[in-house]
Design a protein around this motif. Structure first.
Motif, PDB file in Angstrom:
ATOM      1  N   SER A 181      -9.917  -2.046   7.346  1.00 44.55           N
ATOM      2  CA  SER A 181      -9.464  -0.760   7.626  1.00 44.55           C
ATOM      3  C   SER A 181      -8.437  -0.340   6.575  1.00 44.55           C
ATOM      4  O   SER A 181      -8.271   0.682   6.437  1.00 44.55           O
ATOM      5  CB  SER A 181      -8.705  -1.032   9.198  1.00 44.55           C
ATOM      6  OG  SER A 181      -9.775  -1.762   9.961  1.00 44.55           O
ATOM      7  N   TRP A 204     -10.023   1.265   3.656  1.00 39.51           N
ATOM      8  CA  TRP A 204     -10.621   2.642   3.925  1.00 39.51           C
ATOM      9  C   TRP A 204      -9.557   3.626   4.227  1.00 39.51           C
ATOM     10  O   TRP A 204      -9.718   4.868   4.042  1.00 39.51           O
ATOM     11  CB  TRP A 204     -11.663   2.507   5.057  1.00 39.51           C
ATOM     12  CG  TRP A 204     -12.866   1.984   4.451  1.00 39.51           C
ATOM     13  CD1 TRP A 204     -13.505   0.719   4.736  1.00 39.51           C
ATOM     14  CD2 TRP A 204     -14.080   2.383   3.287  1.00 39.51           C
ATOM     15  NE1 TRP A 204     -14.454   0.527   3.832  1.00 39.51           N
ATOM     16  CE2 TRP A 204     -14.722   1.452   3.004  1.00 39.51           C
ATOM     17  CE3 TRP A 204     -13.901   3.677   2.470  1.00 39.51           C
ATOM     18  CZ2 TRP A 204     -15.862   1.488   2.142  1.00 39.51           C
ATOM     19  CZ3 TRP A 204     -14.802   3.787   1.653  1.00 39.51           C
ATOM     20  CH2 TRP A 204     -15.751   2.687   1.288  1.00 39.51           C
ATOM     21  N   PHE A 205      -8.314   3.480   4.940  1.00 38.68           N
ATOM     22  CA  PHE A 205      -7.244   4.168   5.151  1.00 38.68           C
ATOM     23  C   PHE A 205      -6.737   4.685   4.047  1.00 38.68           C
ATOM     24  O   PHE A 205      -6.690   5.778   3.939  1.00 38.68           O
ATOM     25  CB  PHE A 205      -6.279   3.283   5.858  1.00 38.68           C
ATOM     26  CG  PHE A 205      -4.941   4.139   6.136  1.00 38.68           C
ATOM     27  CD1 PHE A 205      -5.014   5.175   7.181  1.00 38.68           C
ATOM     28  CD2 PHE A 205      -3.835   4.150   5.501  1.00 38.68           C
ATOM     29  CE1 PHE A 205      -3.906   6.131   7.515  1.00 38.68           C
ATOM     30  CE2 PHE A 205      -2.761   5.026   5.892  1.00 38.68           C
ATOM     31  CZ  PHE A 205      -2.936   5.662   6.822  1.00 38.68           C
ATOM     32  N   VAL A 206      -6.545   3.782   2.907  1.00 44.53           N
ATOM     33  CA  VAL A 206      -5.883   4.094   1.713  1.00 44.53           C
ATOM     34  C   VAL A 206      -6.599   5.163   1.106  1.00 44.53           C
ATOM     35  O   VAL A 206      -6.451   6.080   0.373  1.00 44.53           O
ATOM     36  CB  VAL A 206      -5.622   3.062   0.767  1.00 44.53           C
ATOM     37  CG1 VAL A 206      -5.052   3.304  -0.365  1.00 44.53           C
ATOM     38  CG2 VAL A 206      -4.449   2.247   1.350  1.00 44.53           C
ATOM     39  N   ILE A 232      -9.456   7.065   2.044  1.00 44.30           N
ATOM     40  CA  ILE A 232      -9.718   8.287   2.904  1.00 44.30           C
ATOM     41  C   ILE A 232      -8.421   9.090   2.682  1.00 44.30           C
ATOM     42  O   ILE A 232      -8.394  10.405   2.304  1.00 44.30           O
ATOM     43  CB  ILE A 232     -10.086   8.063   4.212  1.00 44.30           C
ATOM     44  CG1 ILE A 232     -11.497   7.584   3.943  1.00 44.30           C
ATOM     45  CG2 ILE A 232     -10.144   9.289   4.924  1.00 44.30           C
ATOM     46  CD1 ILE A 232     -11.832   6.847   5.463  1.00 44.30           C
ATOM     47  N   GLN A 233      -7.032   8.492   2.952  1.00 40.68           N
ATOM     48  CA  GLN A 233      -5.856   9.228   2.736  1.00 40.68           C
ATOM     49  C   GLN A 233      -5.595   9.729   1.365  1.00 40.68           C
ATOM     50  O   GLN A 233      -5.052  10.808   1.090  1.00 40.68           O
ATOM     51  CB  GLN A 233      -4.780   8.424   3.196  1.00 40.68           C
ATOM     52  CG  GLN A 233      -4.709   8.235   4.793  1.00 40.68           C
ATOM     53  CD  GLN A 233      -4.958   9.235   5.685  1.00 40.68           C
ATOM     54  OE1 GLN A 233      -4.291  10.270   5.733  1.00 40.68           O
ATOM     55  NE2 GLN A 233      -5.999   9.194   6.450  1.00 40.68           N
ATOM     56  N   GLY A 234      -6.118   8.975   0.389  1.00 38.04           N
ATOM     57  CA  GLY A 234      -5.922   9.301  -0.917  1.00 38.04           C
ATOM     58  C   GLY A 234      -6.722  10.736  -1.272  1.00 38.04           C
ATOM     59  O   GLY A 234      -6.307  11.454  -1.939  1.00 38.04           O
ATOM     60  N   LEU A 288      -8.196  12.860   0.636  1.00 37.12           N
ATOM     61  CA  LEU A 288      -7.353  13.843   1.325  1.00 37.12           C
ATOM     62  C   LEU A 288      -6.272  14.622   0.693  1.00 37.12           C
ATOM     63  O   LEU A 288      -6.332  15.621   0.518  1.00 37.12           O
ATOM     64  CB  LEU A 288      -7.083  13.377   2.890  1.00 37.12           C
ATOM     65  CG  LEU A 288      -6.692  14.391   3.854  1.00 37.12           C
ATOM     66  CD1 LEU A 288      -7.841  15.117   4.423  1.00 37.12           C
ATOM     67  CD2 LEU A 288      -5.908  13.852   5.104  1.00 37.12           C
ATOM     68  N   ILE A 289      -5.321  13.721   0.386  1.00 43.05           N
ATOM     69  CA  ILE A 289      -4.371  14.246  -0.290  1.00 43.05           C
ATOM     70  C   ILE A 289      -4.623  14.992  -1.645  1.00 43.05           C
ATOM     71  O   ILE A 289      -4.079  16.166  -1.853  1.00 43.05           O
ATOM     72  CB  ILE A 289      -3.135  13.150  -0.427  1.00 43.05           C
ATOM     73  CG1 ILE A 289      -2.607  12.654   0.888  1.00 43.05           C
ATOM     74  CG2 ILE A 289      -1.776  13.781  -1.444  1.00 43.05           C
ATOM     75  CD1 ILE A 289      -1.725  11.583   0.934  1.00 43.05           C
TER      76      ILE A 289
END
Ligand code: HEC
Ligand SMILES: [Cu+2]
Length: 317
Positions: A30, A33-35, A37-39, A41-42
């Motif tokens: 988790s 994938w959080f890093v 996806i957020q990466g 996105l930003i």
């Protein structure tokens, strides 16, 4: 990762490392994938913040396939890995020491194989497989020992099980993990894990740090129920067939029912057959057994089941 493990309670059973491994896998996956996806996105927000018309939306089959297959694969990995662990939790070794638990508003009552009972203190030997057979006397409860990573609901009118092997001689908390009324938060118990010799001493002396220890052998009690509550008139215990099937070798065998179904004669089946015999009628017999719902006490039902179990599981084998 020591700091991650500090988020969890201490691990004190043979099942705990496996459960923690599943937890860690899910956690790291988790986080990864959080890093990612957020990466992304930003990055996109910054990169494409002006002139949106210059970058019209497009469709890419390759991309769609990629981000469908990769998550599917990862979820399958989680499923298989988690399921194997779940199977370990679910199936107790067959020679496990069996201890019965009744949850009631708001205490835990434990009954040991020799008939001794304790309140709120569960005494178990170190490094031995222990199976807990549970039921509730009133509402839903849930037996939860965080240090062992085991949790299971208790239901009225049904037996549920869990098992563990304690790997540290210490005292651990038992919580009720199902809201069960105003006393819920005070429904606390302790597991006291004793080394084998201390456990033997406790067993022989009846010491356990609890005021209420009394002894009634459940099998003997069950024989009394069998003899005095009418079962004997119809059921034999020597294998001979009368108006009713014999209890000899019944437990653990499959039973053919009227209508062609077969069921395994476990505690839940025995219980139902005693309280509400018409629900499942044994093939080749008349439905003449009176229902014992409200006639036998909970304690008598448990005892007579223990008695039936003591008559063996391997008739003619
Ligand atoms: C009037 C006779 C009679 C009495 C009394 C009676 N039973 Fe039964 N019992 C039967 C019959 C007949 C069956 C088989 C038909 C059925 O399943 O209902 C049966 C089935 C059962 C079964 C399922 C057995 C199997 O082989 O699957 C259990 C368990 C059982 N009885 C327990 C008891 C207990 C415990 C008592 C005493 C508290 C008791 N019975 C009293 C007649 C009786
Ligand atoms: Cu509770």
């Amino acid at each position: 990762m020591a700091w991650l493990h500090r988020l969890l309670p201490e691990a004190a059973s043979s099942l705990a490392p496996g459960v923690d491994a599943v937890f860690s896998l899910i956690f790291w996956m988790s986080l990864f994938w959080f890093v990612v996806i957020q990466g992304v996105l930003i990055f996109f927000v910054l990169r494409y913040r002006k002139n949106r018309t210059r970058y019209p939306a497009f469709h890419s089959v390759a991309l769609e396939v990629f981000w469908t297959l990769v998550p599917t694969f990862l979820v399958m990995v989680l499923f298989v890995y988690g399921w194997r662990q779940f199977r370990n939790l679910r199936y107790a070794p067959s020679d496990a020491l069996e201890i019965h638990v009744t949850g009631r508003q708001w205490l835990w009552q434990f009954t040991y194989p020799d008939g001794r009972t304790t309140l709120n203190d569960l005494v178990v030997p170190l490094n031995r497989d222990v199976q807990i057979v549970m039921k509730s006397a009133d509402v839903l409860h849930s037996f939860f020992v965080p240090a062992f990573r085991v949790k299971q609901d208790l239901l009225p009118d049904r037996y549920t099980r869990l098992w563990f092997r304690a790997t540290r001689a210490d005292t651990f908390e038992i919580y009720c993990a199902e809201y069960c009324g105003t006393g819920h938060s005070r429904m606390l118990g302790r597991v006291i894990v004793l080394p084998e010799d201390a456990y033997e001493t406790w067993k022989n002396r009846g010491e356990g740090g609890t005021a209420s220890t009394k002894r009634v052998d459940p099998v003997e009690r069950g024989r009394q129920v069998y003899e005095t509550r009418g079962c004997k008139a119809c059921h034999s215990i020597d294998g001979s067939r009368g108006v009713a099937p014999s209890f000899l070798g019944l437990y653990g065998h499959s039973v053919e029912l009227e209508g062609g179904e077969t069921v395994l004669a476990d505690e839940n089946y025995l219980r139902e057959s005693i309280l509400d015999p018409q629900r499942k009628v044994v093939k080749g017999f008349q439905p003449v057994m009176p229902p014992f719902q409200g006639v036998l006490s909970e304690e008598e039902v448990d005892a007579v089941i223990a008695f039936i179990r003591s008559l063996g599981t391997e008739e003619g084998e």
